[in-house]
Design an enzyme around this catalytic site. Structure first.
Site, PDB file in Angstrom:
ATOM      1  N   LYS A   1      -5.561 -18.120   1.319  1.00 12.56           N
ATOM      2  CA  LYS A   1      -6.913 -17.603   1.132  1.00 12.56           C
ATOM      3  C   LYS A   1      -7.958 -18.703   1.359  1.00 12.56           C
ATOM      4  O   LYS A   1      -9.044 -18.439   1.857  1.00 12.56           O
ATOM      5  CB  LYS A   1      -7.064 -17.029  -0.275  1.00 12.56           C
ATOM      6  CG  LYS A   1      -6.294 -15.726  -0.489  1.00 12.56           C
ATOM      7  CD  LYS A   1      -6.975 -14.558   0.186  1.00 12.56           C
ATOM      8  CE  LYS A   1      -6.358 -13.234  -0.240  1.00 12.56           C
ATOM      9  NZ  LYS A   1      -7.019 -12.084   0.386  1.00 12.56           N
TER      10      LYS A   1
ATOM     11  N   ASN B   1      -7.071 -13.052  13.675  1.00 12.37           N
ATOM     12  CA  ASN B   1      -7.141 -11.818  14.481  1.00 12.37           C
ATOM     13  C   ASN B   1      -8.385 -10.994  14.155  1.00 12.37           C
ATOM     14  O   ASN B   1      -9.046 -10.473  15.052  1.00 12.37           O
ATOM     15  CB  ASN B   1      -5.875 -10.984  14.288  1.00 12.37           C
ATOM     16  CG  ASN B   1      -4.693 -11.579  15.024  1.00 12.37           C
ATOM     17  OD1 ASN B   1      -4.859 -12.259  16.053  1.00 12.37           O
ATOM     18  ND2 ASN B   1      -3.488 -11.357  14.519  1.00 12.37           N
TER      19      ASN B   1
ATOM     20  N   ARG C   1     -15.278 -10.423  19.550  1.00 12.59           N
ATOM     21  CA  ARG C   1     -15.355  -9.614  20.777  1.00 12.59           C
ATOM     22  C   ARG C   1     -16.292  -8.421  20.597  1.00 12.59           C
ATOM     23  O   ARG C   1     -17.053  -8.086  21.493  1.00 12.59           O
ATOM     24  CB  ARG C   1     -13.952  -9.121  21.173  1.00 12.59           C
ATOM     25  CG  ARG C   1     -13.938  -8.383  22.526  1.00 12.59           C
ATOM     26  CD  ARG C   1     -12.555  -7.909  22.895  1.00 12.59           C
ATOM     27  NE  ARG C   1     -11.966  -7.008  21.930  1.00 12.59           N
ATOM     28  CZ  ARG C   1     -12.321  -5.733  21.753  1.00 12.59           C
ATOM     29  NH1 ARG C   1     -13.267  -5.190  22.508  1.00 12.59           N
ATOM     30  NH2 ARG C   1     -11.730  -4.994  20.837  1.00 12.59           N
TER      31      ARG C   1
ATOM     32  N   TYR D   1      -0.389 -17.960  -1.449  1.00 12.42           N
ATOM     33  CA  TYR D   1      -1.545 -17.072  -1.626  1.00 12.42           C
ATOM     34  C   TYR D   1      -2.838 -17.891  -1.687  1.00 12.42           C
ATOM     35  O   TYR D   1      -3.764 -17.672  -0.917  1.00 12.42           O
ATOM     36  CB  TYR D   1      -1.345 -16.270  -2.907  1.00 12.42           C
ATOM     37  CG  TYR D   1      -2.405 -15.236  -3.192  1.00 12.42           C
ATOM     38  CD1 TYR D   1      -2.509 -14.079  -2.421  1.00 12.42           C
ATOM     39  CD2 TYR D   1      -3.293 -15.399  -4.252  1.00 12.42           C
ATOM     40  CE1 TYR D   1      -3.464 -13.116  -2.693  1.00 12.42           C
ATOM     41  CE2 TYR D   1      -4.257 -14.437  -4.536  1.00 12.42           C
ATOM     42  CZ  TYR D   1      -4.345 -13.293  -3.755  1.00 12.42           C
ATOM     43  OH  TYR D   1      -5.301 -12.342  -4.044  1.00 12.42           O
TER      44      TYR D   1
ATOM     45  N   GLY E   1       0.836  -1.204   0.000  1.00 10.16           N
ATOM     46  CA  GLY E   1       0.000   0.000   0.000  1.00 10.16           C
ATOM     47  C   GLY E   1       0.864   1.244   0.000  1.00 10.16           C
ATOM     48  O   GLY E   1       2.054   1.194   0.325  1.00 10.16           O
TER      49      GLY E   1
HETATM   50  P1  NAD Z   1      -2.821  -4.344  -2.701  1.00  4.22           P
HETATM   51  O1  NAD Z   1      -1.520  -5.069  -2.591  1.00  4.22           O
HETATM   52  O2  NAD Z   1      -2.853  -3.061  -3.433  1.00  4.22           O
HETATM   53  O3  NAD Z   1      -3.429  -4.096  -1.268  1.00  4.22           O
HETATM   54  C1  NAD Z   1      -3.193  -4.918  -0.160  1.00  4.22           C
HETATM   55  C2  NAD Z   1      -2.943  -4.029   1.035  1.00  4.22           C
HETATM   56  O4  NAD Z   1      -2.723  -4.841   2.193  1.00  4.22           O
HETATM   57  C3  NAD Z   1      -1.692  -3.164   0.876  1.00  4.22           C
HETATM   58  O5  NAD Z   1      -2.008  -1.830   1.217  1.00  4.22           O
HETATM   59  C4  NAD Z   1      -0.692  -3.775   1.849  1.00  4.22           C
HETATM   60  O6  NAD Z   1       0.251  -2.847   2.331  1.00  4.22           O
HETATM   61  C5  NAD Z   1      -1.610  -4.321   2.916  1.00  4.22           C
HETATM   62  N1  NAD Z   1      -1.044  -5.425   3.700  1.00  4.22           N
HETATM   63  C6  NAD Z   1      -0.414  -6.534   3.245  1.00  4.22           C
HETATM   64  N2  NAD Z   1      -0.072  -7.332   4.274  1.00  4.22           N
HETATM   65  C7  NAD Z   1      -0.531  -6.712   5.405  1.00  4.22           C
HETATM   66  C8  NAD Z   1      -0.478  -7.034   6.779  1.00  4.22           C
HETATM   67  N3  NAD Z   1       0.102  -8.155   7.212  1.00  4.22           N
HETATM   68  N4  NAD Z   1      -1.019  -6.166   7.672  1.00  4.22           N
HETATM   69  C9  NAD Z   1      -1.583  -5.003   7.249  1.00  4.22           C
HETATM   70  N5  NAD Z   1      -1.665  -4.645   5.954  1.00  4.22           N
HETATM   71  C10 NAD Z   1      -1.139  -5.493   5.043  1.00  4.22           C
HETATM   72  O7  NAD Z   1      -3.851  -5.388  -3.312  1.00  4.22           O
HETATM   73  P2  NAD Z   1      -5.360  -5.183  -3.790  1.00  4.22           P
HETATM   74  O8  NAD Z   1      -5.383  -5.486  -5.231  1.00  4.22           O
HETATM   75  O9  NAD Z   1      -5.906  -3.920  -3.292  1.00  4.22           O
HETATM   76  O10 NAD Z   1      -6.060  -6.397  -3.038  1.00  4.22           O
HETATM   77  C11 NAD Z   1      -6.817  -6.223  -1.853  1.00  4.22           C
HETATM   78  C12 NAD Z   1      -7.423  -7.563  -1.444  1.00  4.22           C
HETATM   79  O11 NAD Z   1      -8.252  -8.049  -2.476  1.00  4.22           O
HETATM   80  C13 NAD Z   1      -6.365  -8.633  -1.180  1.00  4.22           C
HETATM   81  O12 NAD Z   1      -6.776  -9.385  -0.048  1.00  4.22           O
HETATM   82  C14 NAD Z   1      -6.415  -9.484  -2.411  1.00  4.22           C
HETATM   83  O13 NAD Z   1      -6.072 -10.816  -2.136  1.00  4.22           O
HETATM   84  C15 NAD Z   1      -7.861  -9.350  -2.844  1.00  4.22           C
HETATM   85  N6  NAD Z   1      -8.020  -9.564  -4.288  1.00  4.22           N
HETATM   86  C16 NAD Z   1      -7.626  -8.605  -5.194  1.00  4.22           C
HETATM   87  C17 NAD Z   1      -7.768  -8.861  -6.551  1.00  4.22           C
HETATM   88  C18 NAD Z   1      -7.395  -7.843  -7.597  1.00  4.22           C
HETATM   89  O14 NAD Z   1      -7.545  -8.126  -8.783  1.00  4.22           O
HETATM   90  N7  NAD Z   1      -6.914  -6.669  -7.240  1.00  4.22           N
HETATM   91  C19 NAD Z   1      -8.275 -10.099  -6.982  1.00  4.22           C
HETATM   92  C20 NAD Z   1      -8.614 -11.050  -6.029  1.00  4.22           C
HETATM   93  C21 NAD Z   1      -8.499 -10.772  -4.688  1.00  4.22           C
HETATM   94  N1  UDP Z   2      -8.007 -10.679  18.820  1.00  2.00           N
HETATM   95  C1  UDP Z   2      -7.758  -9.401  18.403  1.00  2.00           C
HETATM   96  N2  UDP Z   2      -8.590  -8.407  18.788  1.00  2.00           N
HETATM   97  C2  UDP Z   2      -9.657  -8.612  19.609  1.00  2.00           C
HETATM   98  C3  UDP Z   2      -9.909  -9.939  20.020  1.00  2.00           C
HETATM   99  C4  UDP Z   2      -9.066 -10.946  19.597  1.00  2.00           C
HETATM  100  O1  UDP Z   2      -6.802  -9.137  17.674  1.00  2.00           O
HETATM  101  O2  UDP Z   2     -10.369  -7.648  19.915  1.00  2.00           O
HETATM  102  C5  UDP Z   2      -7.114 -11.747  18.365  1.00  2.00           C
HETATM  103  C6  UDP Z   2      -6.388 -12.420  19.496  1.00  2.00           C
HETATM  104  O3  UDP Z   2      -5.009 -12.365  19.179  1.00  2.00           O
HETATM  105  C7  UDP Z   2      -6.854 -13.831  19.449  1.00  2.00           C
HETATM  106  C8  UDP Z   2      -7.439 -14.000  18.064  1.00  2.00           C
HETATM  107  O4  UDP Z   2      -7.910 -12.721  17.732  1.00  2.00           O
HETATM  108  O5  UDP Z   2      -5.809 -14.762  19.606  1.00  2.00           O
HETATM  109  C9  UDP Z   2      -8.561 -14.982  17.997  1.00  2.00           C
HETATM  110  O6  UDP Z   2      -9.550 -14.628  18.944  1.00  2.00           O
HETATM  111  P1  UDP Z   2     -10.454 -15.734  19.597  1.00  2.00           P
HETATM  112  O7  UDP Z   2     -11.369 -15.042  20.556  1.00  2.00           O
HETATM  113  O8  UDP Z   2     -11.078 -16.557  18.566  1.00  2.00           O
HETATM  114  O9  UDP Z   2      -9.417 -16.681  20.282  1.00  2.00           O
HETATM  115  P2  UDP Z   2      -8.653 -16.707  21.663  1.00  2.00           P
HETATM  116  O10 UDP Z   2      -8.674 -15.319  22.240  1.00  2.00           O
HETATM  117  O11 UDP Z   2      -9.439 -17.674  22.436  1.00  2.00           O
HETATM  118  O12 UDP Z   2      -7.295 -17.147  21.266  1.00  2.00           O
END
Ligand code: NAD
Ligand code: UDP
Ligand code: UDP
Length: 316
Positions: free
Chosen positions: A153, A103, A110, A149, A42
């Site tokens: 997914k 998460n 919650r 990927y 992004g």
């Molecule tokens: P993109 O790469 O432009 O956007 C993805 C965003 O997620 C980026 O801003 C990146 O910085 C952020 N990101 C990645 N890992 C992260 C993490 N661990 N924590 C926080 N942010 C994180 O891609 P997009 O094309 O905008 O795709 C968005 C969603 O749509 C994705 O989940 C993708 O799999 C899905 N998707 C897109 C397409 C397409 O054609 N564009 C097709 C199928 C599915």
């Molecule tokens: N979690 C979070 N935000 C919240 C509540 C949960 O990021 O407000 C995360 C937390 O790390 C947790 C995971 O989501 O491990 C899964 O939550 P869940 O309640 O299913 O599982 P548990 O807390 O029992 O591991």
């Protein structure tokens, strides 16, 4: 006087291509929007136009770590989407899909928020059924270079359905097919951005394989409309629902169309087809038509014109 109650919406991956359009649209609809992004793919420039909006907030955060806040709806888009980016650190890609989904589902559990997963047509792998309907279970190579990927997914979808069954969450899964438009990353190697950038720079257009493989390209505004409709649909409507444009185009034809629209004098060069590159991909959107009343409105040529204008402006 009653205080105005605005829906609080979290968009993960909000600084990405689709996420930035989604944030823009949600703000226009009167929501408070929180964009969470680790800026892996992004860019700040994608959300620059939103920073002065008092109803927009942004947070640098990686969704593989827990996130505690109060929210009404979550669109989980965080995940690199282009092969170049998701293969750069495949382990992190799987973590983002799987741990990130846990998460976001934990957060939804919650806060009792509704949560929507941006899944992908890649869950169908290299399909032997055409066009793909949602009940087709797919043909994914679990060991190949796309697996981080695709399988990430697929596992995220499983988690969405298990959290629903086990914890009664309100979940939605959209399977997004190839989408294009302004704010695509110019270096992400996707076919539409590659061809446009190459044409504008008068470089050769790189067609992989013989160019007879097909894809179906959805303009970003149509796709965002589909996501919003799915989120607003009744709770029983869990998906998965295909969102994409059912008009199939050969990659070779796309190159010709882009050459025509840009007026570029670039030539076409043929390169080897990458491993596991699907031969054909086209959504069956009957379900989206039926349950969401949705279908794409923007013709390929029109969408390409907008996208070309964006790249022409930003590539200077
Ligand atoms: P993109 O790469 O432009 O956007 C993805 C965003 O997620 C980026 O801003 C990146 O910085 C952020 N990101 C990645 N890992 C992260 C993490 N661990 N924590 C926080 N942010 C994180 O891609 P997009 O094309 O905008 O795709 C968005 C969603 O749509 C994705 O989940 C993708 O799999 C899905 N998707 C897109 C397409 C397409 O054609 N564009 C097709 C199928 C599915
Ligand atoms: N979690 C979070 N935000 C919240 C509540 C949960 O990021 O407000 C995360 C937390 O790390 C947790 C995971 O989501 O491990 C899964 O939550 P869940 O309640 O299913 O599982 P548990 O807390 O029992 O591991
Ligand atoms: N492709 C191509 N030239 C490029 C980039 C991609 O011919 O410069 C092809 C690619 O091999 C695939 C199709 O275009 O057959 C779509 O590729 P993209 O990476 O955009 O999406 P995906 O393969 O994920 O559908």
């Amino acid at each position: 006087m009653a205080k105005e109650v605005r829906k609080r919406v979290l968009v993960t991956g909000g600084a990405g291509f689709l996420g930035s359009h989604l944030c823009t649209r949600l703000l226009r609809e009167g929501c408070d929007v929180l964009c969470v992004d680790n800026y892996f793919t992004g860019r700040r420039a994608n959300i620059f136009h939103l920073l002065d909006d008092p109803h927009f907030e942004t947070m640098r955060h990686d969704i593989t770590f827990p996130l505690y806040l109060e929210i009404d709806e979550i669109y989980n888009l965080a995940c690199p989407a282009s092969p170049i980016h998701y293969r750069f650190d495949p382990v992190q890609t799987t973590k983002t899909s799987v741990i990130g989904a846990i998460n976001m589902l934990g957060l939804a559990k919650r806060t009792k928020a509704k949560v929507l997963q941006a899944s992908t047509s890649e869950v169908y792998g290299d399909p032997e059924v055409h066009p793909q309907t949602e009940d087709y279970r797919g043909r994914v190579n679990p060991l190949g270079p796309r697996a981080c990927y695709d399988e990430g997914k697929r596992c995220a979808e499983t988690l969405f359905f298990d959290y629903r069954r086990q914890h009664g969450l309100r979940t939605k899964v959209a399977r997004i097919f190839n989408t294009y438009g302004p704010r695509m990353h110019p270096e992400d190697g996707r076919v539409v951005s590659n061809f446009i950038v190459q044409a504008l720079r008068c470089e050769q257009l790189t067609v992989f394989g013989d160019g007879r493989q097909t894809r179906a390209f959805c303009y970003v505004d149509d796709l965002i409309d589909g996501l919003i409709r799915l989120m607003a649909s009744p709770d029983e409507e869990t998906g998965p629902v295909n969102l994409g444009n059912p008009v199939e185009v050969r990659v070779g034809e796309l190159a010709e169309v882009i050459l025509g629209l840009t007026g570029s004098r670039s030539s076409i060069v043929y390169r080897p087809l990458p491993a596991d590159d699907p031969v054909q991909r086209c959504p069956d959107i009957s379900r989206a038509r039926e349950v969401l009343g949705w279908e794409p409105q923007v013709q390929l040529q029109d969408g390409l014109r907008h996208t070309i204008a964006y790249f022409a402006e930003t590539l200077t």
